[in-house]
Every structure is written in structure tokens, then in C-alpha cells.
Design a protein around this motif. Structure first.
Motif: not given
Length: 322
Positions: A54-55, A64-72, A217-219, A227-232
Motif C-alpha cells: 500500500e505504501s 501519477y497525480v491520481t486518487k483512483a484505485p491502483i495495483v502494482a 505478492w505481485p511484486v 519503486g517507492r523511493r524513486a516515485l517520490l
């Protein structure tokens, strides 16, 4: 395997050399990747937790500037593989020419697949696919035109694998609407394709279905941490987009010196009309620089952007030689 870039083993078989000897410009992967960060030992030894995942989703929503549901998922390709199973088999229409996996995957699953050349011809499809910006020609589509398609198709799939450097093009802020599904690739812009990370953004029903098919456990834990560090890291993304824009101008100038014509591209690759792409590819390959050609378009050559100054110098030297 279908025709793709990144097939460096083919280049080695034909022209020799070890993998490290080559400059692989056959893909649209950033050759100045996001700096690798230390990954905690538990990310390697333990299964990813729900809160870890979830993080990552939260970081992706910010990026991605969205509030929509998302899945990695394991790259955008993983979502493409599941796409045929989101609905009963029907009519799939794909705006072409484009990434060749869509037609192949949908056809193999029993869908009635046709490739079309304009947006209006997508109307009536149960699944309509648009890659924006497009691979390999970089064609772009206005957000309003794409949204106008929504009531005219069963499900509109927008592949934004090359949209990171042009965020104003993205429909991710509009995601969450029924029938709209956005696919994003992480590895291309961040230069970490081997991490195998991507995202699907859409309605609650579609994302729940994709998450169920992808499994618990998709990723990997490492993909989550990096990924979290880069995206932020918004400063890195902004600086990288600016550098890539400058590098496109530089590469186009080198291509013009060869008499090549720019057909299109994105900020991660350029597509040129060379007259004889196989001859151009071989010239580059003899200096162990790999490029992408297209069977159906014998003049087309696609080049990714070099990364380091030695790579730029080597490319310039090869193309300036007689």
C-alpha cells in the motif's frame, strides 16, 4: 518471442562481444537510471506485507497525480497478459501501428482483434487500446478526444508507458471512471526495467479483478522499496525530463547529419526514416551499438538515447565515419 528491442543476445550472436561491450539503444529505457538505494535485508528475506504494497501504491498515486484505485504488477506487460480476462471475449480494436503484444495477447485468448488507424474506428469495440504517447512513432492524443471515446467503447485501455516525461498528457487524474484503464511502466523512465514494476490504474471493479488475478505478492520487496523511493523523488523526475528533452535535440541533430528524417518519437526514443534500416543497424552494430528495426517498415530505425558522454561520443564517431 515476438519482435522487440532489448534482444541483445541476437546482436552478440551476429556481431560478437560481451554484453558489457554493447550500448543497447534498441529499447526506450533511460540509460541514466535512478540511483539504486540500499534495500533492507527483510525486503529480500520476507514476503511483502500488505502495508508495504500500500505504501508503494500511495507513492504511485502521488507520482501519477491520481486518487483512483491502483495495483502494482510485474511491469506493464503483466497487466497486458491479464487484459483479455477482464471481460467476456468480444471485439478488440487497437490503434496501430503500436506495441505488438496487445494484438498477440488478445488474439491468443480468442478475441476478435483488428488494428485500426484512427481513433474514430475504435468505436464499438469491447476493448479499445491506445498507446499514448505511441510506440514506435510517438504519436500523441489529446485527453479530451480520448475521454470522448469512453461512452463509445466497452473498456478503453490507455497505455502510458512513455508518459512519465510528459505528465500533462496523462489520463491518470481521470482514472476511476467505469471503463477507463490506465497502464504505467516504471522501468522505462526510471531506467530500471530489470526491476519488473508497473501499475494499472482504473475503476474499483477492474483493479480488484486484476489484483485477484495477479495474486497476493505481485511484486518483490526490493521492487517496492526502490519503486517507492524513486516515485517520490519529484526533483529527480523533473530534472530527468529536462535532460531527456535536450538529449532528443542532440540525437536528432546527429541523425540529420546522416540524411535521416525524423518520423517521431518520445523523450526516451526517436524513430528515423533511414532509407535502408538494416544497413544502418549493421553499421552501428559493427561498433557494438544496437538499434531497433521493423520487418514491415524497411526504412525505419528506432534509437534510444545514449546515457554517458562516452556513449554519445561513440555514437557520433560511428555515424560520422564513411
Amino acid at each position: 518471442m515476438r519482435e522487440h528491442g532489448g534482444n541483445l543476445d541476437v546482436a552478440q550472436q551476429r556481431f560478437g562481444g560481451a554484453a558489457d561491450d554493447w550500448i543497447d539503444l534498441s529499447t526506450g529505457i533511460n540509460r541514466v537510471p535512478y540511483p539504486l538505494v540500499d534495500v533492507e535485508p527483510r525486503q529480500w528475506s520476507a514476503l511483502p506485507s500488505r502495508s508495504d504494497l500500500e505504501s508503494l501504491h500511495d507513492a504511485a498515486r502521488q507520482a501519477y497525480v491520481t486518487k483512483a484505485p491502483i495495483v502494482a504488477m510485474g511491469g506493464a506487460q503483466a497487466a497486458i497478459q491479464l487484459l483479455p480476462h477482464l471481460a467476456l471475449k468480444g471485439r478488440a480494436r487497437i490503434l496501430a501501428p503500436t506495441y505488438n503484444e496487445y494484438a498477440a495477447v488478445l488474439s491468443a485468448a480468442g478475441w476478435d482483434v483488428a488494428e485500426v488507424s484512427d481513433l474514430a474506428a475504435l468505436a464499438g469495440a469491447d476493448i479499445a487500446v491506445v498507446v499514448n504517447p505511441n510506440n514506435p512513432d510517438g504519436r500523441r492524443h489529446d485527453r479530451r478526444e480520448l475521454l470522448a471515446l469512453l461512452p463509445r467503447v466497452g473498456r478503453l485501455v490507455i497505455d502510458e508507458s512513455f508518459a512519465d516525461a510528459v505528465p500533462d498528457l496523462s489520463l491518470a487524474p481521470e482514472a476511476g471512471r467505469a471503463g477507463l484503464l490506465i497502464l504505467r511502466s516504471f522501468g522505462k523512465f526510471y531506467g530500471l526495467a530489470g526491476l519488473r514494476l508497473g501499475f494499472a490504474i482504473g475503476s474499483e471493479a477492474d483493479i480488484a479483478a486484476l489484483a485477484a488475478m495477479a495474486g497476493p505478492w505481485p511484486v518483490s520487496g526490493a521492487a517496492i522499496a526502490i519503486g517507492r523511493r524513486a516515485l517520490l523523488d519529484h526533483d529527480w523526475a523533473k530534472a530527468t525530463a529536462a535532460r531527456l528533452a535536450d538529449d532528443c535535440v542532440r540525437l536528432d541533430a546527429i541523425a540529420r547529419s546522416q540524411g535521416w528524417t525524423l518520423l517521431g518519437g518520445t523523450l526516451l526514443f526517436r524513430l528515423y526514416q533511414t532509407g535502408d534500416a538494416l544497413a544502418a543497424q549493421e553499421k552501428l552494430a559493427r561498433a557494438q551499438i544496437w538499434s531497433r528495426v521493423f520487418q514491415q517498415k524497411p526504412g525505419w530505425l528506432r534509437l534510444g538515447l545514449p546515457g554517458s558522454e562516452p556513449e554519445w561520443s561513440r555514437l557520433s564517431a560511428v555515424l560520422s565515419s564513411v
